[in-house]
Scaffold this motif. Sequence first.
Motif, PDB file in Angstrom:
ATOM      1  N   ILE A 136       0.864  -1.182   0.000  1.00 32.08           N
ATOM      2  CA  ILE A 136       0.000   0.000   0.000  1.00 32.08           C
ATOM      3  C   ILE A 136       0.897   1.227   0.000  1.00 32.08           C
ATOM      4  O   ILE A 136       1.815   1.326   0.826  1.00 32.08           O
ATOM      5  CB  ILE A 136      -0.928   0.003   1.239  1.00 32.08           C
ATOM      6  N   TRP A 137       0.655   2.101  -0.955  1.00 31.37           N
ATOM      7  CA  TRP A 137       1.419   3.350  -1.024  1.00 31.37           C
ATOM      8  C   TRP A 137       0.474   4.515  -0.724  1.00 31.37           C
ATOM      9  O   TRP A 137      -0.571   4.666  -1.382  1.00 31.37           O
ATOM     10  CB  TRP A 137       2.028   3.544  -2.421  1.00 31.37           C
ATOM     11  N   LYS A 138       0.878   5.286   0.274  1.00 29.36           N
ATOM     12  CA  LYS A 138       0.146   6.516   0.567  1.00 29.36           C
ATOM     13  C   LYS A 138       0.862   7.662  -0.136  1.00 29.36           C
ATOM     14  O   LYS A 138       2.034   7.947   0.149  1.00 29.36           O
ATOM     15  CB  LYS A 138       0.080   6.759   2.072  1.00 29.36           C
ATOM     16  N   ILE A 139       0.156   8.275  -1.060  1.00 35.55           N
ATOM     17  CA  ILE A 139       0.753   9.326  -1.887  1.00 35.55           C
ATOM     18  C   ILE A 139       0.172  10.659  -1.443  1.00 35.55           C
ATOM     19  O   ILE A 139      -1.046  10.856  -1.470  1.00 35.55           O
ATOM     20  CB  ILE A 139       0.453   9.061  -3.367  1.00 35.55           C
ATOM     21  N   VAL A 140       1.058  11.537  -1.022  1.00 38.26           N
ATOM     22  CA  VAL A 140       0.632  12.810  -0.447  1.00 38.26           C
ATOM     23  C   VAL A 140       1.080  13.948  -1.359  1.00 38.26           C
ATOM     24  O   VAL A 140       2.241  14.003  -1.770  1.00 38.26           O
ATOM     25  CB  VAL A 140       1.222  12.992   0.969  1.00 38.26           C
ATOM     26  N   ASN A 141       0.168  14.835  -1.670  1.00 39.65           N
ATOM     27  CA  ASN A 141       0.523  16.090  -2.320  1.00 39.65           C
ATOM     28  C   ASN A 141       0.850  17.079  -1.198  1.00 39.65           C
ATOM     29  O   ASN A 141      -0.045  17.538  -0.488  1.00 39.65           O
ATOM     30  CB  ASN A 141      -0.631  16.601  -3.184  1.00 39.65           C
ATOM     31  N   GLY A 142       2.137  17.367  -1.028  1.00 33.85           N
ATOM     32  CA  GLY A 142       2.581  18.240   0.050  1.00 33.85           C
ATOM     33  C   GLY A 142       2.595  19.704  -0.327  1.00 33.85           C
ATOM     34  O   GLY A 142       3.259  20.499   0.334  1.00 33.85           O
ATOM     35  N   ASP A 143       1.873  20.052  -1.366  1.00 41.27           N
ATOM     36  CA  ASP A 143       1.920  21.426  -1.868  1.00 41.27           C
ATOM     37  C   ASP A 143       0.623  22.189  -1.693  1.00 41.27           C
ATOM     38  O   ASP A 143       0.183  22.922  -2.597  1.00 41.27           O
ATOM     39  CB  ASP A 143       2.353  21.433  -3.339  1.00 41.27           C
ATOM     40  N   ALA A 144       0.013  22.027  -0.497  1.00 39.04           N
ATOM     41  CA  ALA A 144      -1.159  22.853  -0.187  1.00 39.04           C
ATOM     42  C   ALA A 144      -0.748  24.324  -0.170  1.00 39.04           C
ATOM     43  O   ALA A 144      -1.484  25.201  -0.637  1.00 39.04           O
ATOM     44  CB  ALA A 144      -1.761  22.440   1.155  1.00 39.04           C
ATOM     45  N   GLY A 145       0.450  24.602   0.349  1.00 37.20           N
ATOM     46  CA  GLY A 145       0.905  25.984   0.472  1.00 37.20           C
ATOM     47  C   GLY A 145       1.080  26.655  -0.875  1.00 37.20           C
ATOM     48  O   GLY A 145       0.639  27.788  -1.085  1.00 37.20           O
ATOM     49  N   LEU A 146       1.716  25.971  -1.814  1.00 42.18           N
ATOM     50  CA  LEU A 146       1.938  26.538  -3.141  1.00 42.18           C
ATOM     51  C   LEU A 146       0.736  26.319  -4.058  1.00 42.18           C
ATOM     52  O   LEU A 146       0.719  26.800  -5.191  1.00 42.18           O
ATOM     53  CB  LEU A 146       3.178  25.908  -3.784  1.00 42.18           C
ATOM     54  N   ASN A 147      -0.229  25.537  -3.577  1.00 34.84           N
ATOM     55  CA  ASN A 147      -1.434  25.223  -4.350  1.00 34.84           C
ATOM     56  C   ASN A 147      -1.090  24.588  -5.700  1.00 34.84           C
ATOM     57  O   ASN A 147      -1.612  24.975  -6.739  1.00 34.84           O
ATOM     58  CB  ASN A 147      -2.290  26.478  -4.546  1.00 34.84           C
ATOM     59  N   LEU A 148      -0.213  23.565  -5.652  1.00 37.07           N
ATOM     60  CA  LEU A 148       0.183  22.867  -6.878  1.00 37.07           C
ATOM     61  C   LEU A 148      -0.494  21.511  -6.945  1.00 37.07           C
ATOM     62  O   LEU A 148      -0.528  20.777  -5.965  1.00 37.07           O
ATOM     63  CB  LEU A 148       1.702  22.654  -6.912  1.00 37.07           C
ATOM     64  N   GLU A 149      -1.004  21.170  -8.136  1.00 34.66           N
ATOM     65  CA  GLU A 149      -1.520  19.829  -8.371  1.00 34.66           C
ATOM     66  C   GLU A 149      -0.349  18.897  -8.705  1.00 34.66           C
ATOM     67  O   GLU A 149       0.673  19.334  -9.231  1.00 34.66           O
ATOM     68  CB  GLU A 149      -2.453  19.828  -9.584  1.00 34.66           C
ATOM     69  N   HIS A 150      -0.540  17.617  -8.405  1.00 35.79           N
ATOM     70  CA  HIS A 150       0.406  16.607  -8.890  1.00 35.79           C
ATOM     71  C   HIS A 150      -0.371  15.416  -9.394  1.00 35.79           C
ATOM     72  O   HIS A 150      -1.543  15.225  -9.049  1.00 35.79           O
ATOM     73  CB  HIS A 150       1.370  16.174  -7.781  1.00 35.79           C
ATOM     74  N   THR A 151       0.283  14.595 -10.198  1.00 36.85           N
ATOM     75  CA  THR A 151      -0.337  13.370 -10.675  1.00 36.85           C
ATOM     76  C   THR A 151       0.715  12.271 -10.646  1.00 36.85           C
ATOM     77  O   THR A 151       1.766  12.388 -11.275  1.00 36.85           O
ATOM     78  CB  THR A 151      -1.006  13.577 -12.059  1.00 36.85           C
ATOM     79  N   PHE A 152       0.453  11.256  -9.842  1.00 35.00           N
ATOM     80  CA  PHE A 152       1.462  10.249  -9.515  1.00 35.00           C
ATOM     81  C   PHE A 152       1.333   9.052 -10.445  1.00 35.00           C
ATOM     82  O   PHE A 152       0.253   8.476 -10.584  1.00 35.00           O
ATOM     83  CB  PHE A 152       1.267   9.801  -8.063  1.00 35.00           C
ATOM     84  N   HIS A 153       2.441   8.671 -11.062  1.00 32.28           N
ATOM     85  CA  HIS A 153       2.459   7.517 -11.968  1.00 32.28           C
ATOM     86  C   HIS A 153       3.459   6.488 -11.488  1.00 32.28           C
ATOM     87  O   HIS A 153       4.589   6.826 -11.145  1.00 32.28           O
ATOM     88  CB  HIS A 153       2.823   7.977 -13.383  1.00 32.28           C
ATOM     89  N   MET A 154       3.030   5.245 -11.447  1.00 32.31           N
ATOM     90  CA  MET A 154       3.876   4.120 -11.062  1.00 32.31           C
ATOM     91  C   MET A 154       4.138   3.277 -12.310  1.00 32.31           C
ATOM     92  O   MET A 154       3.201   2.918 -13.017  1.00 32.31           O
ATOM     93  CB  MET A 154       3.107   3.300 -10.017  1.00 32.31           C
TER      94      MET A 154
END
Length: 486
Positions: free
Chosen positions: A396-414
Amino acid sequence: MHRRTLLSLGGAAGAALVIPAAETITPAAAAPGGAPAHHHRPPHPVRSAATGEPFTRPLVVPPVLRPVAVTADTDHYRLDVTTADIEIIPGLTSRMLSYGGYPVNPTIRARQGRRVRVTYRNRLDQPVNVHLHGGHVAAQHDGHPMDLIQPGEERVYEYPNQQAGASLWYHDHSHHTESEHVYRGLYGFYLIEGSDEAALRLPSGPYDIPIALRDSLFAEDGSLVWNQADPFSRNTLLANNRHQPYFPVAARRYRLRLLNASTHRTFEVNAGGATLTQVGSDGGLLPAPVPRTSILLGPAERAEVVIDFSGYAVGDHVVLADATGGPLVRFDVVRRATDPSCVPPQLRPLPTLPPATAERLFVMRVDPVTFASLINDKAFDPDRVDTTITQGSTEIWKIVNGDAGLNLEHTFHMHLAQFRVLDRDGAPPAPGESGWKDTIYVRPGESVRVQATFDGFLGRYLYHCHMLDHSAFGMMGQMEIVPRTS
Ligand SMILES: [Cu+2]
């Protein structure tokens, strides 16, 4: 500041630009530390091309690539990685990077259980490589960013297609230049037809249409503008390399395979209130169809939808549109038709997930001071293995977008594995996200848990943000699948 300087500040080897186009990045557009300053949104100096009236030219359906040889268990293909001068904006010519020189890159149609070998010859003046996005393939055929095809050379990639039918895509993954190469055109569809699909009688043949959506910026002379520091300037949306095409349809069902091929932009696709019946996600068919009115697609995500035009009269239009960017494609109902296709209530059962033996945390973040793009506070290092995984294990991988401050989206690909979404911020995934996926959109501050089984192959694979400017600047990690006995 020239991109070469921008890249070298980012710690990258400067690469020669492929195309001597009249494009520059203004000093204001470059961020301190060399990373792309996406959130600065500087004005750009480009006068963009006038795109004219919408719906004046037809959608181009990508040609299906023909094999150069067919043997007992393998289809063999050849493609040149080259350039193509094509008319994207009416009346103007744009030089794109291309697989094979077609107006839109060809689709490779594979069948589950039948191997495909593609020989790519690099006819550009700089290294490239090819990644089969969503493919379950051996490490040496995965298109690792350091594993390149040099100019003038060729390389064979082998794809076993021992996976469920799915809408995959192939694209460049060369280190630090992947974003520019994909932006300039190096992507195409790779569709695996599952051995279970014919019996389902989903719309097929001329009623099964792949559509690659993306944003772009064209200068007044038609040249494609690569402006890495300002992706928000890309004001021209394309569907299969055309801006706002029309597509004549019969009054029946169509299966549309939607891909967000943008390097940065997220799409929120609707059909003006018409139902998009979602039948598939990244890794193939859903367990059951899901009626949607709009579908969010982060970069690299796919959705297969069926639109039923049978309720429309000849002369009616249905516009596929993005919530903020406007029309993408107009479907013009031009004739009545009988329709032997259907959307069955059950599509492809999801297997029970094996129990997970490890839980890991991956935090995607842009450093607000240095603008370095990081996963777990580290920028990509090809000589470092970040995650060691025992072959055959489920995690199980918990993927966190740590950019609430900069308000950046991310999209995680494995790479290597298709995963299942367990939850978003603790809530169950939406129905359209309940199937197999290889890429997941993660909102600023959000966390998503996914579960994957790493079987079949050993070696080094990547996971990364698929906003390719983020991965190009370091938001990428390396996993190594090791034998169970070690
Ligand atoms: Cu990102």
